[in-house]
Motif scaffolding. Sequence first.
Motif, PDB file in Angstrom:
ATOM      1  N   LYS A  32       4.166  -3.596  13.288  1.00  9.38           N
ATOM      2  CA  LYS A  32       4.480  -3.259  11.901  1.00  9.38           C
ATOM      3  C   LYS A  32       4.218  -4.443  10.972  1.00  9.38           C
ATOM      4  O   LYS A  32       3.799  -4.263   9.828  1.00  9.38           O
ATOM      5  CB  LYS A  32       5.938  -2.811  11.782  1.00  9.38           C
ATOM      6  CG  LYS A  32       6.261  -1.518  12.518  1.00  9.38           C
ATOM      7  CD  LYS A  32       5.456  -0.366  11.963  1.00  9.38           C
ATOM      8  CE  LYS A  32       5.750   0.924  12.707  1.00  9.38           C
ATOM      9  NZ  LYS A  32       4.925   2.069  12.206  1.00  9.38           N
ATOM     10  N   ALA A  33       4.442  -5.629  11.493  1.00  5.60           N
ATOM     11  CA  ALA A  33       4.267  -6.825  10.665  1.00  5.60           C
ATOM     12  C   ALA A  33       2.812  -7.007  10.238  1.00  5.60           C
ATOM     13  O   ALA A  33       2.537  -7.398   9.096  1.00  5.60           O
ATOM     14  CB  ALA A  33       4.751  -8.058  11.428  1.00  5.60           C
ATOM     15  N   VAL A  34       1.877  -6.710  11.125  1.00  2.35           N
ATOM     16  CA  VAL A  34       0.462  -6.914  10.789  1.00  2.35           C
ATOM     17  C   VAL A  34      -0.025  -5.885   9.769  1.00  2.35           C
ATOM     18  O   VAL A  34      -1.101  -6.067   9.172  1.00  2.35           O
ATOM     19  CB  VAL A  34      -0.427  -6.864  12.049  1.00  2.35           C
ATOM     20  CG1 VAL A  34      -0.060  -7.970  13.014  1.00  2.35           C
ATOM     21  CG2 VAL A  34      -0.338  -5.500  12.731  1.00  2.35           C
ATOM     22  N   GLU A  35       0.757  -4.837   9.530  1.00  2.00           N
ATOM     23  CA  GLU A  35       0.366  -3.817   8.559  1.00  2.00           C
ATOM     24  C   GLU A  35       0.806  -4.161   7.140  1.00  2.00           C
ATOM     25  O   GLU A  35       0.436  -3.464   6.185  1.00  2.00           O
ATOM     26  CB  GLU A  35       0.954  -2.461   8.957  1.00  2.00           C
ATOM     27  CG  GLU A  35       0.433  -1.926  10.290  1.00  2.00           C
ATOM     28  CD  GLU A  35       1.130  -0.642  10.715  1.00  2.00           C
ATOM     29  OE1 GLU A  35       2.072  -0.212   9.991  1.00  2.00           O
ATOM     30  OE2 GLU A  35       0.748  -0.072  11.748  1.00  2.00           O
ATOM     31  N   LEU A  36       1.596  -5.204   6.974  1.00  2.00           N
ATOM     32  CA  LEU A  36       2.095  -5.573   5.645  1.00  2.00           C
ATOM     33  C   LEU A  36       0.946  -5.922   4.708  1.00  2.00           C
ATOM     34  O   LEU A  36       0.007  -6.629   5.090  1.00  2.00           O
ATOM     35  CB  LEU A  36       3.054  -6.756   5.757  1.00  2.00           C
ATOM     36  CG  LEU A  36       4.413  -6.484   6.423  1.00  2.00           C
ATOM     37  CD1 LEU A  36       5.177  -7.788   6.601  1.00  2.00           C
ATOM     38  CD2 LEU A  36       5.229  -5.477   5.620  1.00  2.00           C
ATOM     39  N   LYS A  37       1.051  -5.452   3.473  1.00  2.00           N
ATOM     40  CA  LYS A  37       0.021  -5.699   2.468  1.00  2.00           C
ATOM     41  C   LYS A  37       0.537  -6.540   1.300  1.00  2.00           C
ATOM     42  O   LYS A  37      -0.235  -6.950   0.439  1.00  2.00           O
ATOM     43  CB  LYS A  37      -0.511  -4.371   1.924  1.00  2.00           C
ATOM     44  CG  LYS A  37      -1.070  -3.445   2.987  1.00  2.00           C
ATOM     45  CD  LYS A  37      -2.255  -4.073   3.731  1.00  2.00           C
ATOM     46  CE  LYS A  37      -2.818  -3.099   4.766  1.00  2.00           C
ATOM     47  NZ  LYS A  37      -3.893  -3.733   5.585  1.00  2.00           N
ATOM     48  N   TYR A  38       1.847  -6.781   1.263  1.00  2.00           N
ATOM     49  CA  TYR A  38       2.435  -7.586   0.196  1.00  2.00           C
ATOM     50  C   TYR A  38       3.839  -7.979   0.628  1.00  2.00           C
ATOM     51  O   TYR A  38       4.364  -7.493   1.635  1.00  2.00           O
ATOM     52  CB  TYR A  38       2.467  -6.825  -1.136  1.00  2.00           C
ATOM     53  CG  TYR A  38       3.117  -5.465  -1.067  1.00  2.00           C
ATOM     54  CD1 TYR A  38       4.499  -5.326  -1.234  1.00  2.00           C
ATOM     55  CD2 TYR A  38       2.359  -4.319  -0.840  1.00  2.00           C
ATOM     56  CE1 TYR A  38       5.108  -4.086  -1.177  1.00  2.00           C
ATOM     57  CE2 TYR A  38       2.959  -3.067  -0.777  1.00  2.00           C
ATOM     58  CZ  TYR A  38       4.326  -2.952  -0.940  1.00  2.00           C
ATOM     59  OH  TYR A  38       4.930  -1.720  -0.879  1.00  2.00           O
ATOM     60  N   ILE A  39       4.450  -8.875  -0.138  1.00  2.00           N
ATOM     61  CA  ILE A  39       5.813  -9.312   0.133  1.00  2.00           C
ATOM     62  C   ILE A  39       6.677  -8.981  -1.079  1.00  2.00           C
ATOM     63  O   ILE A  39       6.161  -8.662  -2.147  1.00  2.00           O
ATOM     64  CB  ILE A  39       5.888 -10.823   0.435  1.00  2.00           C
ATOM     65  CG1 ILE A  39       5.319 -11.633  -0.744  1.00  2.00           C
ATOM     66  CG2 ILE A  39       5.146 -11.146   1.719  1.00  2.00           C
ATOM     67  CD1 ILE A  39       5.432 -13.134  -0.563  1.00  2.00           C
ATOM     68  N   GLY A  47      10.189  -1.360  -8.357  1.00  2.00           N
ATOM     69  CA  GLY A  47      10.137  -0.119  -9.110  1.00  2.00           C
ATOM     70  C   GLY A  47      11.480   0.341  -9.636  1.00  2.00           C
ATOM     71  O   GLY A  47      12.495  -0.326  -9.526  1.00  2.00           O
ATOM     72  N   GLU A  48      11.450   1.515 -10.255  1.00  2.00           N
ATOM     73  CA  GLU A  48      12.649   2.120 -10.838  1.00  2.00           C
ATOM     74  C   GLU A  48      12.722   3.583 -10.422  1.00  2.00           C
ATOM     75  O   GLU A  48      11.835   4.371 -10.786  1.00  2.00           O
ATOM     76  CB  GLU A  48      12.599   2.020 -12.364  1.00  2.00           C
ATOM     77  CG  GLU A  48      13.860   2.432 -13.072  1.00  2.00           C
ATOM     78  CD  GLU A  48      15.070   1.592 -12.680  1.00  2.00           C
ATOM     79  OE1 GLU A  48      16.136   2.192 -12.430  1.00  2.00           O
ATOM     80  OE2 GLU A  48      14.932   0.368 -12.619  1.00  2.00           O
ATOM     81  N   VAL A 108       2.699 -10.264  -4.435  1.00  2.00           N
ATOM     82  CA  VAL A 108       4.163 -10.258  -4.470  1.00  2.00           C
ATOM     83  C   VAL A 108       4.616  -9.099  -5.345  1.00  2.00           C
ATOM     84  O   VAL A 108       4.244  -9.008  -6.520  1.00  2.00           O
ATOM     85  CB  VAL A 108       4.716 -11.584  -5.029  1.00  2.00           C
ATOM     86  CG1 VAL A 108       6.234 -11.575  -4.996  1.00  2.00           C
ATOM     87  CG2 VAL A 108       4.163 -12.773  -4.256  1.00  2.00           C
ATOM     88  N   ALA A 109       5.411  -8.205  -4.773  1.00  2.00           N
ATOM     89  CA  ALA A 109       5.939  -7.063  -5.516  1.00  2.00           C
ATOM     90  C   ALA A 109       6.984  -7.527  -6.516  1.00  2.00           C
ATOM     91  O   ALA A 109       7.852  -8.345  -6.189  1.00  2.00           O
ATOM     92  CB  ALA A 109       6.532  -6.037  -4.551  1.00  2.00           C
ATOM     93  N   GLN A 110       6.897  -7.001  -7.730  1.00  2.00           N
ATOM     94  CA  GLN A 110       7.833  -7.358  -8.783  1.00  2.00           C
ATOM     95  C   GLN A 110       8.853  -6.233  -8.994  1.00  2.00           C
ATOM     96  O   GLN A 110       8.619  -5.074  -8.625  1.00  2.00           O
ATOM     97  CB  GLN A 110       7.085  -7.616 -10.094  1.00  2.00           C
ATOM     98  CG  GLN A 110       5.969  -8.647  -9.974  1.00  2.00           C
ATOM     99  CD  GLN A 110       6.501 -10.021  -9.643  1.00  2.00           C
ATOM    100  OE1 GLN A 110       7.289 -10.595 -10.376  1.00  2.00           O
ATOM    101  NE2 GLN A 110       6.041 -10.572  -8.515  1.00  2.00           N
ATOM    102  N   ALA A 111       9.978  -6.577  -9.602  1.00  2.00           N
ATOM    103  CA  ALA A 111      11.053  -5.604  -9.806  1.00  2.00           C
ATOM    104  C   ALA A 111      10.630  -4.437 -10.691  1.00  2.00           C
ATOM    105  O   ALA A 111      11.154  -3.328 -10.558  1.00  2.00           O
ATOM    106  CB  ALA A 111      12.272  -6.307 -10.407  1.00  2.00           C
ATOM    107  N   TYR A 134      17.895 -17.835  -4.583  1.00  2.00           N
ATOM    108  CA  TYR A 134      17.813 -16.374  -4.541  1.00  2.00           C
ATOM    109  C   TYR A 134      16.343 -15.985  -4.535  1.00  2.00           C
ATOM    110  O   TYR A 134      15.570 -16.414  -5.397  1.00  2.00           O
ATOM    111  CB  TYR A 134      18.511 -15.783  -5.759  1.00  2.00           C
ATOM    112  CG  TYR A 134      18.899 -14.335  -5.635  1.00  2.00           C
ATOM    113  CD1 TYR A 134      20.024 -13.953  -4.905  1.00  2.00           C
ATOM    114  CD2 TYR A 134      18.158 -13.341  -6.266  1.00  2.00           C
ATOM    115  CE1 TYR A 134      20.391 -12.618  -4.794  1.00  2.00           C
ATOM    116  CE2 TYR A 134      18.512 -12.005  -6.177  1.00  2.00           C
ATOM    117  CZ  TYR A 134      19.633 -11.644  -5.432  1.00  2.00           C
ATOM    118  OH  TYR A 134      19.999 -10.329  -5.334  1.00  2.00           O
ATOM    119  N   LEU A 135      15.941 -15.209  -3.544  1.00  2.00           N
ATOM    120  CA  LEU A 135      14.530 -14.835  -3.429  1.00  2.00           C
ATOM    121  C   LEU A 135      14.415 -13.481  -2.741  1.00  2.00           C
ATOM    122  O   LEU A 135      15.074 -13.241  -1.725  1.00  2.00           O
ATOM    123  CB  LEU A 135      13.773 -15.903  -2.627  1.00  2.00           C
ATOM    124  CG  LEU A 135      12.258 -15.730  -2.499  1.00  2.00           C
ATOM    125  CD1 LEU A 135      11.590 -15.861  -3.875  1.00  2.00           C
ATOM    126  CD2 LEU A 135      11.676 -16.756  -1.538  1.00  2.00           C
TER     127      LEU A 135
END
Length: 223
Positions: A50-57, A62-63, A132-135, A156-157
């Motif tokens: 599953k880890a190798v499938e990650l495309k972003y952190i 989203g909302e 990097v995904a943003q809020a 905090y991260l």
Amino acid sequence: MANRTQNDAKSIHGTNPQNLVEKITRNKIYASVYWKKDCFGLSAETLVDKAVELKYIGGMIGEPQKPTEFICLILKMLQIQPDKEIIIEFIKNDDYKYVRLLGAYYLRLVGKAYDVYTYLEPLYNDFRRVRVAQADGTFALSHIDEVVDDMLRKDYLFDVALPHIPMRYTWHALPAAVVAVTTLQQRRLLGNVAVLDPLPSLWCVVLATCTARRGGGDSSTLM
């Protein structure tokens, strides 16, 4: 049962490992489709698939705020506690940059200061770009060295409060600090004192102090 910490898991920083992620965030992760579908039944051995499938952190996106796959896997790792050797292999993985960051972030959450600095500081040499995904649901470009710097400096991260570790230059575990000289730091040592390192390290302080006590002798005798 799927949301419970493994029975033989050790407490981390005096608490259940999953408690390192705030309850409201944990509940959102537990309710997510990715957690129920892809994280169910994962073991330390199958986690890498599953880890190798990650495309972003990132943390929550989203909302309404939904957990990223990255933070879901982090919670799963806290639940099953992979061996330290597996985490180190994640961090040393040059082929998959998001696997590297997954291991680095997990170690930052559970590791002692010596291990955190020993294994994360060398990543300052990795300048690859990452998403990097943003809020707000958008994505920003960053670099591995920048993300690692955030791990070492911020409190905090990715929507998780990072456990406190001493700053590098105030870390007074002398025997460990002398050993923990990264390749990057070695290249930055000029003469008796490392004057170019933007992250002041205890090693620099020790080196300068010992040199002064020896009357300005050659620092190479300490290496």
